[in-house]
Design a protein around this motif. Structure first.
Motif, PDB file in Angstrom:
ATOM      1  N   LEU A  58       0.800  -0.953  -0.089  1.00  0.00           N
ATOM      2  CA  LEU A  58       0.046   0.105  -0.214  1.00  0.00           C
ATOM      3  C   LEU A  58       0.822   1.222   0.086  1.00  0.00           C
ATOM      4  O   LEU A  58       0.637   2.021  -0.592  1.00  0.00           O
ATOM      5  CB  LEU A  58      -0.900   0.157   1.211  1.00  0.00           C
ATOM      6  CG  LEU A  58      -2.045   0.808   1.138  1.00  0.00           C
ATOM      7  CD1 LEU A  58      -3.047   0.696  -0.252  1.00  0.00           C
ATOM      8  CD2 LEU A  58      -3.114   0.721   2.320  1.00  0.00           C
ATOM      9  N   ARG A  86      -4.316   6.652   4.502  1.00  0.00           N
ATOM     10  CA  ARG A  86      -4.749   5.565   4.241  1.00  0.00           C
ATOM     11  C   ARG A  86      -4.450   4.543   5.315  1.00  0.00           C
ATOM     12  O   ARG A  86      -3.498   4.144   5.620  1.00  0.00           O
ATOM     13  CB  ARG A  86      -4.066   5.337   2.779  1.00  0.00           C
ATOM     14  CG  ARG A  86      -4.881   4.099   2.025  1.00  0.00           C
ATOM     15  CD  ARG A  86      -4.611   4.209   0.638  1.00  0.00           C
ATOM     16  NE  ARG A  86      -5.178   5.570  -0.033  1.00  0.00           N
ATOM     17  CZ  ARG A  86      -4.603   5.844  -1.295  1.00  0.00           C
ATOM     18  NH1 ARG A  86      -3.730   5.498  -1.951  1.00  0.00           N
ATOM     19  NH2 ARG A  86      -5.089   7.088  -1.891  1.00  0.00           N
ATOM     20  N   MET A 102      -6.002   0.374   6.248  1.00  0.00           N
ATOM     21  CA  MET A 102      -6.464  -1.019   5.693  1.00  0.00           C
ATOM     22  C   MET A 102      -6.813  -2.072   6.964  1.00  0.00           C
ATOM     23  O   MET A 102      -5.944  -2.067   7.730  1.00  0.00           O
ATOM     24  CB  MET A 102      -5.504  -1.473   4.531  1.00  0.00           C
ATOM     25  CG  MET A 102      -6.029  -2.732   3.768  1.00  0.00           C
ATOM     26  SD  MET A 102      -4.982  -3.494   2.742  1.00  0.00           S
ATOM     27  CE  MET A 102      -5.868  -4.998   2.201  1.00  0.00           C
ATOM     28  N   SER A 107     -11.787  -7.096   2.195  1.00  0.00           N
ATOM     29  CA  SER A 107     -10.863  -6.193   2.554  1.00  0.00           C
ATOM     30  C   SER A 107     -11.691  -4.555   2.573  1.00  0.00           C
ATOM     31  O   SER A 107     -12.455  -4.416   1.907  1.00  0.00           O
ATOM     32  CB  SER A 107      -9.625  -5.851   1.739  1.00  0.00           C
ATOM     33  OG  SER A 107      -9.932  -5.401   0.303  1.00  0.00           O
ATOM     34  N   ILE A 133     -10.582  -0.525   2.805  1.00  0.00           N
ATOM     35  CA  ILE A 133      -9.204   0.567   2.546  1.00  0.00           C
ATOM     36  C   ILE A 133     -10.090   1.934   2.846  1.00  0.00           C
ATOM     37  O   ILE A 133     -10.982   2.120   2.425  1.00  0.00           O
ATOM     38  CB  ILE A 133      -8.769   0.572   1.269  1.00  0.00           C
ATOM     39  CG1 ILE A 133      -7.855  -0.727   1.227  1.00  0.00           C
ATOM     40  CG2 ILE A 133      -7.615   1.624   1.051  1.00  0.00           C
ATOM     41  CD1 ILE A 133      -7.292  -0.970  -0.194  1.00  0.00           C
ATOM     42  N   THR A 186      -9.594   6.141   2.863  1.00  0.00           N
ATOM     43  CA  THR A 186      -8.566   7.238   2.671  1.00  0.00           C
ATOM     44  C   THR A 186      -9.115   8.620   3.195  1.00  0.00           C
ATOM     45  O   THR A 186     -10.462   8.515   3.235  1.00  0.00           O
ATOM     46  CB  THR A 186      -8.377   7.143   0.807  1.00  0.00           C
ATOM     47  OG1 THR A 186      -7.812   6.085   0.542  1.00  0.00           O
ATOM     48  CG2 THR A 186      -7.365   8.470   0.696  1.00  0.00           C
TER      49      THR A 186
END
Length: 215
Positions: free
Chosen positions: A101, A145, A147, A166, A168, A170
Motif C-alpha cells: 500500500l 490511508r 486498511m 478487505s 481500505i 482514505t
C-alpha cells in the motif's frame, strides 16, 4: 465551623459532579453516529464534520465485487471507504499489504512519512500517513490511508492469512477527524440503520470530489 466546612465541601462536590455530568452529556450529544448502506454492508462511523455522502456504482466481476463511499466537504477535504469482496479466499497477510500500500501511494506522487499498526473495527490493521511530493494549490497537505480485513484468518498452509473481504479507508481530513473516523468505523453485512445523511449515487465506479463528479 466544622459543620459549615463540611456543608461547603458537600456543596462543592455536588457542583463538581453536576459539571462533570453536563460535560459528559455534551460529549455524547456531539458524537453522532452515521449509518450508511454500501452494497450489502452496513457502514457506521462518527465523523466530526459536515459532509456530503456519495456512493459509487458497484463494480462486479466473477472474481470480486467492489463498493465505495465518499464523504466530502470540498474538493480537498474528503474520505472514502472501499470494500472489496473476493469470490474466493485470497492472501490477506497484513505484512504484505503494509509494504504494497505505501508503495502504491508513492507511485501516486505521495511521500510516505509513517506506517503504524492500528486496531480498526476491532480487527488488526494499519495506517499510512503521507504528503504530496509537490505542493499543489488547493490540494490536501496530508493524505491518510488505512486498511484491514473483515474476515482474515490464519492459514494452515503456512505463516500467512487468508480472507475474502478487505476495507481500505482514505482521508484528507485533519488528523483528529481521521482518527475519529477510524476508531468508530464498523462494517457488517446487513441493513444499515436510518441514516442521518442522504447518499447520492454516481454513474461510475470511481468516487470523485463534487466539482469533478458533476462533469
Amino acid at each position: 465551623v466544622s459543620t459549615q466546612s463540611t456543608w461547603g465541601s458537600e456543596n462543592q462536590m455536588k457542583l463538581l459532579l453536576a459539571a462533570t455530568l453536563v460535560l459528559m452529556l455534551s460529549a455524547m450529544a456531539s458524537a453522532v453516529t452515521d449509518s450508511q448502506q454500501l452494497g450489502p454492508y452496513a457502514v457506521s462511523f462518527d465523523l466530526n464534520a459536515n459532509y456530503q455522502v456519495q456512493n459509487a456504482q458497484p463494480i462486479e466481476s466473477e472474481t470480486a465485487n467492489a463498493y465505495q463511499m465518499g464523504l466530502f466537504v470540498d474538493n480537498s477535504t474528503y474520505a472514502s471507504i472501499g470494500i472489496t469482496e473476493y469470490a474466493e479466499p485470497t492472501d490477506a497477510t497484513l505484512m504484505v499489504f503494509k509494504s504494497m500500500l505505501p508503495m502504491s501511494m508513492m507511485l501516486q506522487g505521495l511521500n510516505v512519512t509513517n506506517v503504524e499498526d492500528m486496531t480498526i473495527d476491532g480487527k488488526e490493521g494499519f495506517l499510512v500517513t503521507s504528503a504530496p511530493l509537490e505542493a499543489v494549490a488547493g490540494a490536501p497537505s496530508t493524505v491518510y490511508r488505512a486498511m484491514y480485513w473483515l474476515d482474515s484468518q490464519n492459514c494452515e498452509c503456512g505463516p500467512v492469512s487468508v480472507g475474502q473481504t478487505s476495507v481500505i479507508i482514505t482521508s484528507t481530513f485533519p488528523q483528529d477527524v481521521t482518527e475519529s473516523l477510524l476508531s468508530s468505523l464498523q462494517v457488517v453485512k446487513g441493513e444499515a440503520a436510518a441514516s442521518t445523511q442522504a447518499a447520492s449515487s454516481t454513474q461510475s465506479g470511481q468516487i470523485l470530489p463534487p466539482a469533478q463528479a458533476i462533469r
